[in-house]
Design a protein around this motif. Sequence first.
Motif, PDB file in Angstrom:
ATOM      1  N   ARG A  33      42.331  37.707  49.861  1.00  0.00           N
ATOM      2  CA  ARG A  33      43.271  37.661  48.743  1.00  0.00           C
ATOM      3  C   ARG A  33      42.691  36.878  47.568  1.00  0.00           C
ATOM      4  NH1 ARG A  33      46.271  41.257  47.883  1.00  0.00           N
ATOM      5  NH2 ARG A  33      48.028  40.056  47.063  1.00  0.00           N
ATOM      6  N   LEU A  34      41.975  35.807  47.835  1.00  0.00           N
ATOM      7  CA  LEU A  34      41.337  35.049  46.756  1.00  0.00           C
ATOM      8  C   LEU A  34      40.308  35.916  46.038  1.00  0.00           C
ATOM      9  CD1 LEU A  34      40.763  32.441  45.186  1.00  0.00           C
ATOM     10  CD2 LEU A  34      39.179  31.782  47.020  1.00  0.00           C
ATOM     11  N   VAL A  35      39.482  36.618  46.794  1.00  0.00           N
ATOM     12  CA  VAL A  35      38.460  37.485  46.206  1.00  0.00           C
ATOM     13  C   VAL A  35      39.128  38.603  45.402  1.00  0.00           C
ATOM     14  CG1 VAL A  35      36.621  39.132  46.709  1.00  0.00           C
ATOM     15  CG2 VAL A  35      36.732  36.959  47.958  1.00  0.00           C
ATOM     16  N   GLN A  36      40.206  39.177  45.928  1.00  0.00           N
ATOM     17  CA  GLN A  36      40.909  40.249  45.208  1.00  0.00           C
ATOM     18  C   GLN A  36      41.492  39.746  43.893  1.00  0.00           C
ATOM     19  OE1 GLN A  36      43.654  41.480  48.307  1.00  0.00           O
ATOM     20  NE2 GLN A  36      42.424  43.311  48.763  1.00  0.00           N
TER      21      GLN A  36
ATOM     22  N   VAL B 222      41.047  23.681  57.685  1.00  0.00           N
ATOM     23  CA  VAL B 222      40.491  23.078  56.470  1.00  0.00           C
ATOM     24  C   VAL B 222      40.144  24.155  55.443  1.00  0.00           C
ATOM     25  CG1 VAL B 222      38.560  21.749  55.531  1.00  0.00           C
ATOM     26  CG2 VAL B 222      39.630  21.041  57.681  1.00  0.00           C
ATOM     27  N   ALA B 223      39.519  25.237  55.896  1.00  0.00           N
ATOM     28  CA  ALA B 223      39.096  26.299  54.983  1.00  0.00           C
ATOM     29  C   ALA B 223      40.298  26.947  54.290  1.00  0.00           C
ATOM     30  CB  ALA B 223      38.272  27.342  55.730  1.00  0.00           C
ATOM     31  N   GLN B 224      41.387  27.162  55.031  1.00  0.00           N
ATOM     32  CA  GLN B 224      42.574  27.754  54.408  1.00  0.00           C
ATOM     33  C   GLN B 224      43.143  26.836  53.338  1.00  0.00           C
ATOM     34  OE1 GLN B 224      45.519  30.177  56.779  1.00  0.00           O
ATOM     35  NE2 GLN B 224      44.385  29.272  58.492  1.00  0.00           N
ATOM     36  N   ARG B 225      43.169  25.557  53.613  1.00  0.00           N
ATOM     37  CA  ARG B 225      43.670  24.608  52.609  1.00  0.00           C
ATOM     38  C   ARG B 225      42.787  24.625  51.367  1.00  0.00           C
ATOM     39  NH1 ARG B 225      48.846  22.505  53.193  1.00  0.00           N
ATOM     40  NH2 ARG B 225      49.284  22.086  55.383  1.00  0.00           N
ATOM     41  N   LEU B 226      41.480  24.715  51.560  1.00  0.00           N
ATOM     42  CA  LEU B 226      40.568  24.762  50.413  1.00  0.00           C
ATOM     43  C   LEU B 226      40.773  26.036  49.605  1.00  0.00           C
ATOM     44  CD1 LEU B 226      37.277  23.381  52.034  1.00  0.00           C
ATOM     45  CD2 LEU B 226      38.810  22.200  50.437  1.00  0.00           C
ATOM     46  N   ILE B 227      41.001  27.154  50.278  1.00  0.00           N
ATOM     47  CA  ILE B 227      41.244  28.410  49.579  1.00  0.00           C
ATOM     48  C   ILE B 227      42.528  28.316  48.763  1.00  0.00           C
ATOM     49  CG2 ILE B 227      41.877  30.840  49.914  1.00  0.00           C
ATOM     50  CD1 ILE B 227      39.918  30.866  52.289  1.00  0.00           C
ATOM     51  N   GLU B 228      43.578  27.757  49.354  1.00  0.00           N
ATOM     52  CA  GLU B 228      44.838  27.594  48.631  1.00  0.00           C
ATOM     53  C   GLU B 228      44.645  26.701  47.395  1.00  0.00           C
ATOM     54  OE1 GLU B 228      47.732  26.187  51.396  1.00  0.00           O
ATOM     55  OE2 GLU B 228      47.486  27.907  52.738  1.00  0.00           O
ATOM     56  N   GLY B 229      43.871  25.621  47.564  1.00  0.00           N
ATOM     57  CA  GLY B 229      43.592  24.744  46.432  1.00  0.00           C
ATOM     58  C   GLY B 229      42.794  25.433  45.355  1.00  0.00           C
ATOM     59  N   ALA B 230      41.821  26.251  45.759  1.00  0.00           N
ATOM     60  CA  ALA B 230      41.004  26.986  44.792  1.00  0.00           C
ATOM     61  C   ALA B 230      41.856  27.974  44.007  1.00  0.00           C
ATOM     62  CB  ALA B 230      39.876  27.711  45.522  1.00  0.00           C
ATOM     63  N   PHE B 231      42.805  28.614  44.672  1.00  0.00           N
ATOM     64  CA  PHE B 231      43.670  29.578  43.998  1.00  0.00           C
ATOM     65  C   PHE B 231      44.536  28.877  42.953  1.00  0.00           C
ATOM     66  CE2 PHE B 231      46.826  32.800  43.319  1.00  0.00           C
ATOM     67  CZ  PHE B 231      46.208  34.005  43.637  1.00  0.00           C
TER      68      PHE B 231
ATOM     69  N   ALA C 273      43.844  26.029  41.457  1.00  0.00           N
ATOM     70  CA  ALA C 273      42.986  25.544  40.377  1.00  0.00           C
ATOM     71  C   ALA C 273      42.603  26.671  39.416  1.00  0.00           C
ATOM     72  CB  ALA C 273      41.722  24.912  40.972  1.00  0.00           C
ATOM     73  N   LYS C 274      42.390  27.854  39.946  1.00  0.00           N
ATOM     74  CA  LYS C 274      41.909  28.961  39.110  1.00  0.00           C
ATOM     75  C   LYS C 274      43.040  29.716  38.406  1.00  0.00           C
ATOM     76  CE  LYS C 274      38.506  32.698  39.110  1.00  0.00           C
ATOM     77  NZ  LYS C 274      37.729  32.001  38.058  1.00  0.00           N
ATOM     78  N   PHE C 275      44.197  29.839  39.087  1.00  0.00           N
ATOM     79  CA  PHE C 275      45.252  30.679  38.534  1.00  0.00           C
ATOM     80  C   PHE C 275      46.546  29.926  38.211  1.00  0.00           C
ATOM     81  CE2 PHE C 275      42.687  33.427  41.397  1.00  0.00           C
ATOM     82  CZ  PHE C 275      42.104  34.225  40.424  1.00  0.00           C
ATOM     83  N   GLY C 276      46.588  28.648  38.512  1.00  0.00           N
ATOM     84  CA  GLY C 276      47.753  27.850  38.140  1.00  0.00           C
ATOM     85  C   GLY C 276      48.998  28.125  38.954  1.00  0.00           C
ATOM     86  N   MET C 277      48.864  28.707  40.129  1.00  0.00           N
ATOM     87  CA  MET C 277      50.016  28.957  40.998  1.00  0.00           C
ATOM     88  C   MET C 277      49.523  29.071  42.426  1.00  0.00           C
ATOM     89  SD  MET C 277      50.815  32.980  40.261  1.00  0.00           S
ATOM     90  CE  MET C 277      49.625  34.259  40.692  1.00  0.00           C
ATOM     91  N   HIS C 278      50.461  28.994  43.359  1.00  0.00           N
ATOM     92  CA  HIS C 278      50.098  29.046  44.768  1.00  0.00           C
ATOM     93  C   HIS C 278      49.769  30.474  45.174  1.00  0.00           C
ATOM     94  CE1 HIS C 278      50.035  28.120  49.035  1.00  0.00           C
ATOM     95  NE2 HIS C 278      50.157  26.834  48.720  1.00  0.00           N
TER      96      HIS C 278
END
Length: 373
Positions: free
Chosen positions: A354-357, A283-292, A294-299
């Motif tokens: 990677r999200l934090v970076q 679940v957490a990985q899916r949320l991180i992918e979704g957050a990325f 939403a924030k950057f417009g790409m996977h």
Amino acid sequence: MVADPTPQPTVVPVGDNPTPLWGMSAAERLRRMAAARKLVVADDTSGDVLLANLAFAFDPAWLPHLVARPGTVLTRDGVPVLAHVAAADRERVAAAMVADRPLDPAGLTVIAAEDEAGIFNESLRKRERPFAERLTPASVPAIERASYVGAYKGVTDLLTKYLWPEWALWLTRLCARAGISPNQVTGIGSALCIVATVAFWYGWFWSGLAIGLVFMVLDTVDGKLARCTITSSALGNAWDHGVDLVHPPFWWWAWATGCAAYGRPLTHDTFVAVIAAMLFGYVAQRLIEGAFIAKFGMHIHVWQRFDSRFRLVTARRNPNMVILFAGLLIARPDWGIVAVAGWTMLSLVVHLVRLVQAIAAKARGQRIVSWLA
């Protein structure tokens, strides 16, 4: 007052071609491509037109590219394949298509299909080179392969990329010629997914892996078939992605439970730890992918080369199944599921880092763009 949007050109087929591609005539394929983009197909129109030369087959990606570019012609060996032109240029462009001769490009922008530069796909945030080839009986296998390869342009896992592309291509062709719909393939796959879950639960791991393998291949086929035959639907997309999203945790739970029937039971504490790690990590990985997104417009997996390479092995269903298969080879399915839990948590850490970076890089003024662009 809001201005009216720019009117869409009318799609006008030029010529005829009885050669079937994915079980469709050239005219039917064009009609489906146009309908998918909410474009009207007609022969008689007075406004801007999108002329389509039926002597050629082209990647659906060319359609929106030219719709957005009035006065542009796509050519192959100089012969116009697709042209977005005003009424004044319609006759001379259509004449070149019918005569199968190079076009005098005066006043028009020409894109050569042979150009190595390709075009930029906005939805996938990457540069690609869509095909446009002369459609003849001899060229059908090559065009279908190009269409199949182009049907999914994202990054994926190692099994989908290396193990079964040829199997899925063969099955996609078979389904297209037999008139089997993508939703029917999804339905068969969904049933096999449930059967595999039951097999894992009772410790029938080899049978479950075999059934699961067929399901995983069909999971590739339904999407490829929908794109190649231009029959994607909201229902099919929701069904396919819904099954993909929901079933993996049930497989891991069933596998962990089945270890007892196999003769390699997990202790209570180990069972709880494994299931907790896998559910949380999934679940957490899916949320991180979704957050990325939403924030950057790409996977997240197309940001840098490392991310695309990590997608090959990240703790998704298919790489996890490789780990379980390896454990079963040495008759230790319990070790396999524990290894999958550990790999899931490690993958979660990589995604979080990677999200934090990316967030830190953007804060420093760096543009976050896909390395595939």
